[in-house]
Design a protein around this motif. Structure first.
Motif, PDB file in Angstrom:
ATOM      1  N   PRO A  59       0.879  -1.465  -0.068  1.00  0.00           N
ATOM      2  CA  PRO A  59      -0.089   0.032   0.108  1.00  0.00           C
ATOM      3  C   PRO A  59       0.763   1.266   0.189  1.00  0.00           C
ATOM      4  O   PRO A  59       1.929   1.229   0.359  1.00  0.00           O
ATOM      5  CB  PRO A  59      -0.716  -0.084   1.574  1.00  0.00           C
ATOM      6  CG  PRO A  59       0.176  -0.969   2.306  1.00  0.00           C
ATOM      7  CD  PRO A  59       0.701  -1.872   1.155  1.00  0.00           C
ATOM      8  N   GLY A  60       0.211   2.312  -0.391  1.00  0.00           N
ATOM      9  CA  GLY A  60       1.084   3.523  -0.406  1.00  0.00           C
ATOM     10  C   GLY A  60       1.964   3.512  -1.654  1.00  0.00           C
ATOM     11  O   GLY A  60       1.708   3.280  -2.767  1.00  0.00           O
ATOM     12  N   MET A  61       3.307   3.717  -1.303  1.00  0.00           N
ATOM     13  CA  MET A  61       4.411   3.673  -2.251  1.00  0.00           C
ATOM     14  C   MET A  61       4.771   2.109  -2.495  1.00  0.00           C
ATOM     15  O   MET A  61       4.872   1.263  -1.846  1.00  0.00           O
ATOM     16  CB  MET A  61       5.728   4.291  -1.746  1.00  0.00           C
ATOM     17  CG  MET A  61       6.790   4.401  -2.969  1.00  0.00           C
ATOM     18  SD  MET A  61       8.328   4.993  -2.341  1.00  0.00           S
ATOM     19  CE  MET A  61       7.955   6.521  -2.033  1.00  0.00           C
ATOM     20  N   ASP A  62       4.280   1.688  -3.555  1.00  0.00           N
ATOM     21  CA  ASP A  62       4.483   0.083  -3.931  1.00  0.00           C
ATOM     22  C   ASP A  62       6.120  -0.042  -4.378  1.00  0.00           C
ATOM     23  O   ASP A  62       6.887   0.716  -4.375  1.00  0.00           O
ATOM     24  CB  ASP A  62       3.575  -0.344  -5.222  1.00  0.00           C
ATOM     25  CG  ASP A  62       4.199   0.355  -6.462  1.00  0.00           C
ATOM     26  OD1 ASP A  62       5.201   0.967  -6.600  1.00  0.00           O
ATOM     27  OD2 ASP A  62       3.406   0.219  -7.393  1.00  0.00           O
ATOM     28  N   GLY A  63       6.433  -1.580  -4.281  1.00  0.00           N
ATOM     29  CA  GLY A  63       7.588  -1.834  -4.770  1.00  0.00           C
ATOM     30  C   GLY A  63       8.176  -1.283  -5.814  1.00  0.00           C
ATOM     31  O   GLY A  63       9.607  -1.119  -5.831  1.00  0.00           O
ATOM     32  N   ILE A  64       7.647  -1.087  -6.887  1.00  0.00           N
ATOM     33  CA  ILE A  64       8.172  -0.551  -8.262  1.00  0.00           C
ATOM     34  C   ILE A  64       8.740   0.918  -8.059  1.00  0.00           C
ATOM     35  O   ILE A  64       9.939   1.315  -8.396  1.00  0.00           O
ATOM     36  CB  ILE A  64       7.114  -0.468  -9.265  1.00  0.00           C
ATOM     37  CG1 ILE A  64       6.476  -1.952  -9.612  1.00  0.00           C
ATOM     38  CG2 ILE A  64       7.476   0.105 -10.529  1.00  0.00           C
ATOM     39  CD1 ILE A  64       7.311  -2.745 -10.287  1.00  0.00           C
ATOM     40  N   GLU A  65       7.907   1.611  -7.412  1.00  0.00           N
ATOM     41  CA  GLU A  65       8.478   3.078  -7.004  1.00  0.00           C
ATOM     42  C   GLU A  65       9.729   2.955  -6.301  1.00  0.00           C
ATOM     43  O   GLU A  65      10.558   3.766  -6.367  1.00  0.00           O
ATOM     44  CB  GLU A  65       7.306   4.024  -6.639  1.00  0.00           C
ATOM     45  CG  GLU A  65       7.576   5.587  -6.493  1.00  0.00           C
ATOM     46  CD  GLU A  65       8.180   6.124  -7.715  1.00  0.00           C
ATOM     47  OE1 GLU A  65       9.079   7.020  -7.598  1.00  0.00           O
ATOM     48  OE2 GLU A  65       7.943   5.688  -8.700  1.00  0.00           O
ATOM     49  N   ALA A  66       9.495   2.246  -5.100  1.00  0.00           N
ATOM     50  CA  ALA A  66      10.583   2.137  -4.055  1.00  0.00           C
ATOM     51  C   ALA A  66      11.832   1.708  -4.819  1.00  0.00           C
ATOM     52  O   ALA A  66      12.886   2.289  -4.540  1.00  0.00           O
ATOM     53  CB  ALA A  66      10.287   1.414  -3.122  1.00  0.00           C
ATOM     54  N   ALA A  67      11.749   0.760  -5.813  1.00  0.00           N
ATOM     55  CA  ALA A  67      12.856   0.011  -6.443  1.00  0.00           C
ATOM     56  C   ALA A  67      13.465   1.300  -7.268  1.00  0.00           C
ATOM     57  O   ALA A  67      14.621   1.381  -7.297  1.00  0.00           O
ATOM     58  CB  ALA A  67      12.489  -1.103  -7.149  1.00  0.00           C
TER      59      ALA A  67
END
Length: 227
Positions: A59-67
């Motif tokens: 939720p919120g910032m997903d793994g794609i954006e975090a990566a």
């Protein structure tokens, strides 16, 4: 020297389970946990880990954006976690800079191995994800040509024979140590070959090298045990 790891997953049981497995290894130190993408990015900035184990769906910032943020601003290597081998976000994660992909039902030993492999500078994909990736690449090759208009195989013209063979073995999933054994040379020599391949073909990492090998026809699905 320990491999410093941050584990990020919105499910506490999954997160703590992976952390316990990794922390039990003498050469791995779990330095932080995160419950979403924003926390993962903050943890990487604060602790400067070697590897980030990152859930792709949060939720919120997903793994794609975090990566994307982690890979764009640090030297931390990212392993993405997913529940489904056919996850539609596989490509987005790879292009965001992820160095590895694992299913959440990964075996204990395979999880530990993945962290060690990625920390050493190699890339890794779970076999099921690799099969999906290759099948999609093969399908694309049948319906489209290279965007630059040149026959795909011509992209390899800049490589020496040894560099081309290095790319072939990369596409088969061999590590630097395994390639070194096959060539009967040092791992340092193999690292030089891999670096030359990535540089000459304008590829970011070994995952893109695998994609390139299939797109150019250097490796064909079904040969040498490829799925």
């Amino acid at each position: 020297m320990s491999i410093r790891v941050v584990v990020a997953d919105d499910q506490e049981l999954v997160r703590s389970g992976f952390s316990m497995i990794l922390a039990a290894q003498p050469d791995i130190e779990v330095i932080a946990e995160a419950g979403d993408g924003a926390e993962a990015v903050a943890a990487v900035r604060l602790h400067a880990p070697d590897v980030l184990l990152l859930d792709i769906r949060m939720p919120g910032m997903d793994g794609i954006e975090a990566a994307r943020r982690v890979c764009g601003s640090s030297g931390c290597r990212v392993i993405m976690l997913t529940t489904f081998d056919l996850d539609e976000y596989v490509y987005e994660a790879l292009y965001a800079g992820a160095s590895g992909f694992l299913l959440k039902d990964v075996r204990r030993d395979d999880l530990v191995h993945a962290v060690r492999v990625v920390a050493a500078g190699d890339s890794l994909l779970a076999p099921a994800v690799t099969r999906r990736l290759v099948a999609d690449i093969v399908g694309r090759r049948r319906t489209a040509r290279a965007t630059d208009g040149a026959p795909p195989a011509e992209r390899l013209a800049a490589l020496t024979a040894r560099e081309e063979e290095t790319l072939r073995l990369l596409a088969r999933g061999l590590t630097n140590a395994e390639i070194a054994a096959a060539f009967v040379v040092s791992e340092h020599t193999v690292k030089t070959h891999v670096s030359n391949v990535l540089s000459k073909l304008a590829l970011r990492d070994r995952v893109q090298a695998v994609i390139c090998a299939y797109e150019t026809g250097l490796v064909v699905a079904g040969e040498n045990g490829e799925s």
